[in-house]
Design an enzyme around this catalytic site. Structure first.
Site, short mmCIF file in Angstrom:
data_model
loop_
_atom_site.label_atom_id
_atom_site.label_comp_id
_atom_site.label_asym_id
_atom_site.label_seq_id
_atom_site.Cartn_x
_atom_site.Cartn_y
_atom_site.Cartn_z
N TRP A 119 0.83 -1.20 0.00
CA TRP A 119 0.00 0.00 0.00
C TRP A 119 0.87 1.25 0.00
O TRP A 119 0.49 2.27 -0.55
CB TRP A 119 -0.93 -0.01 1.21
CG TRP A 119 -0.23 -0.08 2.53
CD1 TRP A 119 0.05 -1.22 3.24
CD2 TRP A 119 0.31 0.99 3.29
NE1 TRP A 119 0.73 -0.91 4.39
CE2 TRP A 119 0.90 0.45 4.45
CE3 TRP A 119 0.36 2.38 3.10
CZ2 TRP A 119 1.53 1.22 5.42
CZ3 TRP A 119 0.98 3.16 4.07
CH2 TRP A 119 1.56 2.57 5.21
N GLU A 120 2.06 1.15 0.62
CA GLU A 120 2.93 2.32 0.67
C GLU A 120 3.29 2.80 -0.74
O GLU A 120 3.24 3.97 -1.04
CB GLU A 120 4.23 1.99 1.44
CG GLU A 120 4.00 1.69 2.92
CD GLU A 120 5.04 0.72 3.42
OE1 GLU A 120 5.39 -0.21 2.67
OE2 GLU A 120 5.49 0.88 4.57
N ARG A 121 3.66 1.84 -1.59
CA ARG A 121 4.08 2.21 -2.94
C ARG A 121 2.96 2.89 -3.70
O ARG A 121 3.16 3.90 -4.38
CB ARG A 121 4.56 0.96 -3.70
CG ARG A 121 5.24 1.30 -5.03
CD ARG A 121 5.75 0.05 -5.72
NE ARG A 121 4.68 -0.79 -6.19
CZ ARG A 121 4.48 -2.06 -5.81
NH1 ARG A 121 5.28 -2.59 -4.91
NH2 ARG A 121 3.49 -2.77 -6.28
#
Length: 413
Positions: free
Chosen positions: A273-275
């Site tokens: 999800w960070e990317r």
């Protein structure tokens, strides 16, 4: 920060991540916690800011915002944004790419737009459980003005706070995180014959940009791009959908009234999800930006700047610093700048891939004879969309643009 898995995000202990968490005391040089207003029950609508200039806007640096937990029982987005804050803070001055992103962007993160509903939610659920609405029993995701139809609702304190926030800040790009289907949804949710909604697709004049924004998010998400990872009743090719095609919705917070490219709905409790979140923010560096100035190089507020073929319902107007920001894919565009009391100025620009330098193309307009004291013209009462084919003046993204996506993919994994 290690990549968090599905199980970690969904366990009850995740909800114990203190909502008041912020690194302001330890990092006052690039963080700032503030409230945009109060909920029905008087809770602060808190926003954490990250950037080189924590307390004030700086000319030339675009503003980005994330909002989550509009429905109080949709808790994943809230936790995601709290983890995103931690990721950005711990990566700043350690990761070169994150450092450049924070230094070149003003990032505003609101983990919960409906804190009352969140507190009322006993067992988080996506299906209209207690806490979904605010404490007046209103659905905040149906409570905004609608550009195509009158939305006869009483605007709620939370909604009013967000609308005032949008008017105050010069947001260029945004996203709104929900729970439910695993999909990136883009403008429009409502429409009329001019947008093609009679054919089941409500098309913005910036449809190419919206599709690109949605695909950039979904393709950098571990599973969203597969289209139906959660066994949802509807399949979404490439993990994206036009809002109107999905289901018609009046009064939703999207880019017509917010000005920035803000429409996104997604469920994100999965790997990487960070990317996806970082890629969304990086795209604020694409397109063109600058100021509209008079003959003395004094900024002109309220001037209209738009790309030919993209005449909006309410065109982008420069802020008090005379700034404009237009998100555009790489390509050739004719830009038009106009202000009360002077003739329009047109110029043809070749918009490059600004992501490589973490900055959009900079171009200032000079309008001789224009007055910096002239107020902005009012938005038209009726949509300006015309019944014609909405052709784009932009080429498809260049190989270098896609190449940078690959670089960022590597950086953020």
């Amino acid at each position: 920060m290690a990549i968090l898995c599905l199980g970690v995000l969904l366990i009850p202990l995740a909800a114990g991540l203190d909502f008041s968490y912020h690194p302001t005391k330890n990092n006052p040089s690039f963080t700032h916690l503030y409230s945009i207003g109060k909920s029905v029950e008087g809770r602060d609508l808190l926003v954490l800011f990250l950037g080189r200039f924590p307390t004030h806007h700086t000319t030339g640096i675009p503003e980005f915002k994330y909002i989550a937990n509009m429905h109080g029982d949709e808790t994943v987005g809230r936790e995601l944004l709290l983890h995103l804050i931690d990721f950005l803070v711990t990566s700043y001055k350690c990761d070169p790419a994150i450092t450049r992103l924070v230094n070149s962007t003003r990032i505003h993160i609101m983990p919960s737009m409906n804190p009352d509903g969140f507190e009322a939610t006993k067992v988080p659920d996506c299906y209209y459980s207690e806490g979904r609405f605010n404490m007046n029993g209103e659905d905040l995701n149906r409570n905004f003005p609608d550009v195509f139809n009158e939305n006869n609702v009483t605007f709620q304190p939370e909604t009013i706070a967000v609308m005032n926030w949008i008017k105050k800040e010069s947001f260029v790009l945004s996203a709104n995180l929900h729970g439910g289907a695993l999909v990136a949804s883009y403008t429009f949710d409502n429409g009329n014959s001019a947008t093609g909604s009679l054919q089941g697709y409500s098309q913005s004049l910036d449809d190419d940009v919206f599709v690109h924004l949605a695909k950039t998010y979904s393709l950098n998400h571990a599973t969203m791009h597969r289209g139906n990872e959660c066994g949802y009743k509807q399949s979404f090719p490439d993990g994206i959908t036009n809002g109107y095609t999905w289901y018609r919705l009046k009064g939703k917070n999207h880019s017509v009234h917010a000005k920035p490219f803000s429409k996104m709905v997604s469920k994100l409790p999965v790997l990487f999800w960070e990317r996806a979140c970082i890629h969304r923010m990086v795209l604020i560096c694409s397109g063109v930006k600058g100021q509209v100035l008079d003959e003395n190089r004094t900024p002109i507020p309220g001037a209209i700047v738009e790309a030919k073929g993209r005449r909006h319902v309410c065109p982008y107007r420069t802020n008090r610093h005379g700034e404009y920001y237009l998100l555009l894919l790489p390509g050739s565009y004719v830009l038009n700048a106009t202000a009360p009391g002077c003739e329009s100025v047109l110029t043809t620009l070749q918009v490059p891939n600004g992501l490589e330098n973490f900055s959009a193309l900079k171009y200032d307009f000079l309008l001789p004879g224009a007055s910096s004291r002239a107020g902005p013209a009012s938005c038209p009462a009726k949509p300006l969309y015309q019944d014609n084919q909405h052709t784009s003046t932009a080429r498809k993204p260049t190989l270098s643009f896609l190449g940078l996506m690959t670089v960022l993919y590597t950086t953020f994994t």
